[in-house]
Design a protein around this motif. Sequence first.
Motif, PDB file in Angstrom:
ATOM      1  N   GLU A 273       5.237 -15.683 -17.853  1.00 38.56           N
ATOM      2  CA  GLU A 273       6.298 -14.712 -18.051  1.00 38.56           C
ATOM      3  C   GLU A 273       5.724 -13.320 -18.346  1.00 38.56           C
ATOM      4  OE1 GLU A 273      10.406 -14.193 -20.667  1.00 38.56           O
ATOM      5  OE2 GLU A 273       9.103 -15.937 -20.959  1.00 38.56           O
ATOM      6  N   GLY A 274       6.205 -12.342 -17.592  1.00 37.68           N
ATOM      7  CA  GLY A 274       5.784 -10.964 -17.798  1.00 37.68           C
ATOM      8  C   GLY A 274       4.529 -10.574 -17.051  1.00 37.68           C
ATOM      9  N   GLU A 275       3.839 -11.520 -16.448  1.00 36.91           N
ATOM     10  CA  GLU A 275       2.605 -11.210 -15.720  1.00 36.91           C
ATOM     11  C   GLU A 275       2.909 -10.937 -14.248  1.00 36.91           C
ATOM     12  OE1 GLU A 275      -1.059 -13.297 -16.579  1.00 36.91           O
ATOM     13  OE2 GLU A 275       0.014 -14.585 -18.004  1.00 36.91           O
ATOM     14  N   GLN A 276       2.070 -10.117 -13.617  1.00 36.35           N
ATOM     15  CA  GLN A 276       2.173  -9.843 -12.186  1.00 36.35           C
ATOM     16  C   GLN A 276       0.783  -9.794 -11.578  1.00 36.35           C
ATOM     17  OE1 GLN A 276       4.650  -6.218 -11.891  1.00 36.35           O
ATOM     18  NE2 GLN A 276       6.289  -7.531 -11.117  1.00 36.35           N
ATOM     19  N   PHE A 277       0.733 -10.068 -10.266  1.00 40.27           N
ATOM     20  CA  PHE A 277      -0.540 -10.188  -9.565  1.00 40.27           C
ATOM     21  C   PHE A 277      -0.426  -9.485  -8.216  1.00 40.27           C
ATOM     22  CE2 PHE A 277       0.207 -13.727 -12.350  1.00 40.27           C
ATOM     23  CZ  PHE A 277      -1.006 -13.928 -13.007  1.00 40.27           C
ATOM     24  N   ASP A 278      -1.560  -8.955  -7.749  1.00 45.52           N
ATOM     25  CA  ASP A 278      -1.573  -8.280  -6.454  1.00 45.52           C
ATOM     26  C   ASP A 278      -1.362  -9.252  -5.295  1.00 45.52           C
ATOM     27  OD1 ASP A 278      -2.157  -5.816  -7.709  1.00 45.52           O
ATOM     28  OD2 ASP A 278      -4.284  -6.302  -7.750  1.00 45.52           O
TER      29      ASP A 278
ATOM     30  N   THR B 181       8.551 -13.779  -6.220  1.00 42.18           N
ATOM     31  CA  THR B 181       8.514 -12.338  -5.960  1.00 42.18           C
ATOM     32  C   THR B 181       8.364 -11.548  -7.258  1.00 42.18           C
ATOM     33  OG1 THR B 181      10.924 -12.023  -6.062  1.00 42.18           O
ATOM     34  CG2 THR B 181       9.971 -12.597  -3.918  1.00 42.18           C
ATOM     35  N   GLU B 182       8.893 -12.080  -8.353  1.00 40.27           N
ATOM     36  CA  GLU B 182       8.794 -11.388  -9.640  1.00 40.27           C
ATOM     37  C   GLU B 182       7.360 -11.367 -10.161  1.00 40.27           C
ATOM     38  OE1 GLU B 182      11.502 -13.363 -12.220  1.00 40.27           O
ATOM     39  OE2 GLU B 182      13.277 -12.856 -11.027  1.00 40.27           O
ATOM     40  N   LEU B 183       6.519 -12.245  -9.630  1.00 42.30           N
ATOM     41  CA  LEU B 183       5.127 -12.318 -10.057  1.00 42.30           C
ATOM     42  C   LEU B 183       4.219 -11.400  -9.242  1.00 42.30           C
ATOM     43  CD1 LEU B 183       4.911 -16.200 -10.483  1.00 42.30           C
ATOM     44  CD2 LEU B 183       5.024 -14.504 -12.318  1.00 42.30           C
ATOM     45  N   VAL B 184       4.781 -10.750  -8.222  1.00 41.46           N
ATOM     46  CA  VAL B 184       3.994  -9.888  -7.331  1.00 41.46           C
ATOM     47  C   VAL B 184       4.116  -8.435  -7.791  1.00 41.46           C
ATOM     48  CG1 VAL B 184       3.617  -9.159  -4.949  1.00 41.46           C
ATOM     49  CG2 VAL B 184       4.451 -11.471  -5.421  1.00 41.46           C
ATOM     50  N   THR B 185       2.990  -7.742  -7.882  1.00 37.66           N
ATOM     51  CA  THR B 185       3.007  -6.328  -8.226  1.00 37.66           C
ATOM     52  C   THR B 185       3.579  -5.512  -7.064  1.00 37.66           C
ATOM     53  OG1 THR B 185       0.774  -6.014  -7.342  1.00 37.66           O
ATOM     54  CG2 THR B 185       0.957  -6.502  -9.695  1.00 37.66           C
ATOM     55  N   PRO B 186       4.165  -4.354  -7.337  1.00 43.18           N
ATOM     56  CA  PRO B 186       4.567  -3.458  -6.240  1.00 43.18           C
ATOM     57  C   PRO B 186       3.347  -3.146  -5.363  1.00 43.18           C
ATOM     58  CG  PRO B 186       5.521  -2.730  -8.305  1.00 43.18           C
ATOM     59  CD  PRO B 186       4.570  -3.828  -8.655  1.00 43.18           C
ATOM     60  N   GLY B 187       3.518  -3.305  -4.055  1.00 43.19           N
ATOM     61  CA  GLY B 187       2.410  -3.123  -3.126  1.00 43.19           C
ATOM     62  C   GLY B 187       1.615  -4.393  -2.880  1.00 43.19           C
TER      63      GLY B 187
ATOM     64  N   LEU C  70       4.144 -17.992   5.605  1.00 48.97           N
ATOM     65  CA  LEU C  70       5.114 -16.987   5.231  1.00 48.97           C
ATOM     66  C   LEU C  70       4.391 -15.885   4.464  1.00 48.97           C
ATOM     67  CD1 LEU C  70       8.164 -16.229   4.982  1.00 48.97           C
ATOM     68  CD2 LEU C  70       8.184 -17.542   2.855  1.00 48.97           C
ATOM     69  N   VAL C  71       4.521 -14.644   4.921  1.00 51.70           N
ATOM     70  CA  VAL C  71       3.850 -13.508   4.283  1.00 51.70           C
ATOM     71  C   VAL C  71       4.893 -12.426   4.008  1.00 51.70           C
ATOM     72  CG1 VAL C  71       2.070 -11.731   4.491  1.00 51.70           C
ATOM     73  CG2 VAL C  71       1.692 -13.993   5.484  1.00 51.70           C
ATOM     74  N   TRP C  72       4.899 -11.951   2.757  1.00 49.35           N
ATOM     75  CA  TRP C  72       5.853 -10.917   2.354  1.00 49.35           C
ATOM     76  C   TRP C  72       5.144  -9.874   1.513  1.00 49.35           C
ATOM     77  CZ3 TRP C  72       7.749  -9.922  -2.739  1.00 49.35           C
ATOM     78  CH2 TRP C  72       8.810  -9.007  -2.809  1.00 49.35           C
ATOM     79  N   SER C  73       5.378  -8.602   1.817  1.00 42.39           N
ATOM     80  CA  SER C  73       4.805  -7.501   1.059  1.00 42.39           C
ATOM     81  C   SER C  73       5.873  -6.865   0.196  1.00 42.39           C
ATOM     82  CB  SER C  73       4.195  -6.452   1.995  1.00 42.39           C
ATOM     83  OG  SER C  73       3.134  -7.003   2.750  1.00 42.39           O
TER      84      SER C  73
END
Length: 203
Positions: A88-93, A115-121, A198-201
């Motif tokens: 919870e609260g963490e994000q990854f590139d 998707t909530e775990l992915v950093t913007p970009g 499946l790849v999503w940016s």
Amino acid sequence: MSSPRQASRSQGWNHNLHYRELILEQVNPAMRTALDVGCGEGELAEALSVRGLSVTGLDVNGDVLAVAQKRGCDVTWVQGDVLGGSLEGEQFDLVTAVASIHHLPDFGDALAHLTELVTPGGKLVVLGLGKSSTPMDWAYDAIGAVQHRWYSRYCGYVEGSAPKCFDVPTTYRWIRREAAAVLSGCAFRRLPLFRYLLVWSKS
């Protein structure tokens, strides 16, 4: 038939290892962190670490994580449920899920949570299983059956200790449609060897 460059004689071969290079190709120089959801015995997490990423490997199964920890690589191993707040609260590139998302209760909800775990970009990459329902699917399955026999003989088939679930109720067609609804602009690719990519940016 695709090239055997994806398969490793030293590690052996299986359907997920076959497509590891497709996942590693999604790594770009701007990425610093990665999360492998359902990391199992840690093959992909280790490969991402070798690429210079700070990697977290997450799995609910303590037994397979114990095997992963024996790799001795620079990966943070976490036992927990990706839907249960373990990160919870963490994000990854980069967030990867290899043959794991179909173990989760609801495909669409699982994608939305990832998707909530992915950093913007950053990127979400899913290598998954589906159920064939069209002539095109069955053609891919026929190719996959030939590939399975050839690579198993050439590279030596190995199976990891992580729990398996091959009875996937959702079709590839449904998965593609659901993914497009949840992940705007995602790329879906049907693969032989009973897989899809499946790849999503994240913008």
